[in-house]
Write a protein that holds these residues in place. Structure first.
Motif, short mmCIF file in Angstrom:
data_model
loop_
_atom_site.label_atom_id
_atom_site.label_comp_id
_atom_site.label_asym_id
_atom_site.label_seq_id
_atom_site.Cartn_x
_atom_site.Cartn_y
_atom_site.Cartn_z
N PHE A 44 51.14 22.20 -12.02
CA PHE A 44 52.25 22.92 -12.66
C PHE A 44 51.96 24.39 -12.90
N THR A 104 54.10 19.05 -22.84
CA THR A 104 54.88 20.22 -22.41
C THR A 104 56.11 20.41 -23.30
N GLU A 149 48.02 21.43 -19.30
CA GLU A 149 47.28 20.89 -18.16
C GLU A 149 45.78 21.20 -18.28
N SER A 200 48.96 16.25 -14.72
CA SER A 200 49.96 16.85 -15.60
C SER A 200 49.40 16.89 -17.02
N ALA A 201 50.15 17.51 -17.89
CA ALA A 201 49.79 17.53 -19.30
C ALA A 201 49.97 16.14 -19.90
N ARG A 207 59.67 22.49 -14.43
CA ARG A 207 59.39 21.14 -14.92
C ARG A 207 59.11 20.18 -13.77
N GLY A 208 58.12 19.36 -13.96
CA GLY A 208 57.72 18.42 -12.91
C GLY A 208 56.88 19.07 -11.83
N GLY A 209 56.45 20.31 -12.08
CA GLY A 209 55.80 21.11 -11.05
C GLY A 209 54.45 20.60 -10.55
N SER A 210 53.85 19.66 -11.28
CA SER A 210 52.56 19.13 -10.80
C SER A 210 52.70 18.44 -9.45
N ASP A 211 53.87 17.85 -9.20
CA ASP A 211 54.10 17.24 -7.88
C ASP A 211 53.93 18.30 -6.79
N1 ASP Z 1 53.71 19.08 -17.56
C1 ASP Z 1 54.77 19.64 -16.78
C2 ASP Z 1 56.09 19.02 -17.19
O1 ASP Z 1 56.12 18.17 -18.07
C3 ASP Z 1 54.53 19.48 -15.33
C4 ASP Z 1 54.53 18.07 -14.82
O2 ASP Z 1 54.50 17.13 -15.59
O3 ASP Z 1 54.55 17.89 -13.62
O4 ASP Z 1 57.10 19.38 -16.66
#
Ligand code: ASP
Ligand code: MG
Length: 407
Positions: A136, A47, A74, A41-42, A150-154
């Motif tokens: 992400f 982000t 990222e 992730s970033a 948001r949270g897309g790296s998962d």
């Molecule tokens: N950097 C993005 C976010 O903060 C993706 C991630 O963290 O998974 O939502």
């Protein structure tokens, strides 16, 4: 050799020291003889900061350009992590989402992965290199950069794990796993050893923020074994697997809570065919995500319809709601943002009657009023006053004996 995908969240790569720590972990895994594909992730709050920056330049950032901006976050962390790994004498190579072949649709800001063409990642791994992929982000068929929400790296990590047929997808974060409740509210909450995909999906959908909902769906659909564990410890974390592979199924797994929703009531609507459809179609057309819909029996031909929706959508939904109330001949509508939702989740509920009664009693004993109830086969959710939320989580946790054993 087996292949593992490791994903490191923003807090795990928040500063140079942490990036070097992650590099040592990755190199350690590769030293075991595993092929290692890493998704990052970033850094930290990058982000959020980029989003903030965009609003300072533009009143209404263009979705394509906002994605162009966000993907920079990222890109920074993959480059830095690769450098740190190279310094340890291992061979790492970084890939943006588009270089990694993560093809998405064109919905900027919440793109869906439609295909993985992970040839370059595969090639790097087969050449004995460590592949570092930007989470992400992906690329649309028109070659525009997109982001997955948001949270897309998962989701990036799980999708790569599926495409590469990885042994396991490890989600590294700043907590040791998935807990029976948020430890900030319940200090003696217990870390769970295993959970089924279905339970994790319910927990994530009901506000537990360890994993993005879509990543869990993806893992379930493709049978990717997941593990949530800490970057900063050797703990085994929480394993998320098929229900049949959960050895000792507890009746209750945990409690999630959500403070991001508001309650809306449309009052005095006529009890006639078609009314609910006329209430919810305009909301759907306005892309408002409604949940927990309840309609009561009518008195004298009129009834109230209540539901929840994201607080963030309230401003945008209010004119739509006013239009709906008028159109269906209701007497008005009320928006109440001072609510919260507490959800009890457990696969064993299906075969154990009395769980709902126990939960309601625990809330009753604490003098907490329940405003809306909804259930699935493995979940019971109650809307309560926002002020009552923390106590509600604690008394339900206590009632079901979810705390870790005292030692
Ligand atoms: N950097 C993005 C976010 O903060 C993706 C991630 O963290 O998974 O939502
Ligand atoms: Mg992040």
């Amino acid at each position: 050799v087996s292949l593992v995908v490791q994903k490191y969240g923003g807090s795990s790569v928040a500063d140079p020291d942490r990036i070097r720590l992650v590099a040592r972990r990755v190199v350690g895994a590769a030293a075991n003889g595993d092929q290692v594909c890493v998704v990052v992730s970033a850094m930290g709050d990058t982000t959020d900061e980029l989003l903030e920056l965009a609003t300072r330049v533009s009143g209404n950032p263009h979705p394509r350009e906002r994605d162009m901006l966000l993907t920079a976050g990222e890109r920074i962390s993959i480059a830095l992590l690769s450098m740190a790994i190279n310094d340890l004498g291992s061979d790492a190579v970084s890939f943006t989402g588009s270089q990694a072949g993560i093809v998405t649709d064109t919905t900027h800001g919440k793109a869906r992965i439609v295909e993985l063409r992970a040839y370059r990642v595969r090639e790097a791994l087969d050449a004995g290199r460590i592949a570092i992929v930007a989470g992400f982000q992906g690329v649309s068929p028109e070659l525009d950069d997109t982001t997955l929400g948001r949270g897309g790296s998962d989701t990036t990590a799980v999708a790569l794990a599926a495409a590469l047929d990885a042994e396991v997808c490890d989600i590294y974060t700043d907590v040791e796993g998935v807990y029976t409740a948020d430890p900030r509210i319940v200090p003696d909450a217990r870390k769970l050893e295993t959970l089924s995909y279905e339970e994790m999906l319910e927990l994530a959908s009901c506000g537990a923020r360890v994993l993005m909902v879509r990543s869990v769906e993806f893992a379930r659909n493709h049978g990717v074994p997941l593990r949530v564990r800490s970057t900063f410890s050797e703990d085994e974390g929480t394993r998320i697997v098929r229900e049949d592979d959960v050895l000792e199924q507890a009746i209750i797994s945990g409690i999630a809570h959500d403070t991001t929703e508001a309650k809306v009531t449309i009052q005095g609507v006529p009890d006639q065919p078609g009314v609910a459809a006329r209430v919810f179609r305009p909301l759907a057309d306005a892309a408002v995500h409604v949940d927990m819909i309840v309609q009561n029996v009518s008195e004298a031909g009129h009834t109230d319809i209540s539901f929840t929706l994201p607080k963030d959508d309230l401003a945008h939904a209010e004119p739509v709601l006013a239009g709906i109330a008028r159109e269906v001949g209701g007497s008005g509508f009320i928006c109440d943002p001072e609510i919260a939702k507490v959800s009890l989740i457990g696969a064993g509920m299906k075969s154990h009657p009395g769980v709902a009664a126990d939960m309601f009693e625990a809330l009753a004993d604490a003098g907490i009023n329940i405003e809306i109830i909804s259930t699935s086969s493995i979940r019971i959710s109650c809307v309560v006053r926002a002020d009552d939320l923390e106590q509600a989580v604690r008394v339900v946790h206590e009632r079901f004996g979810l705390a870790r054993a005292n030692n």
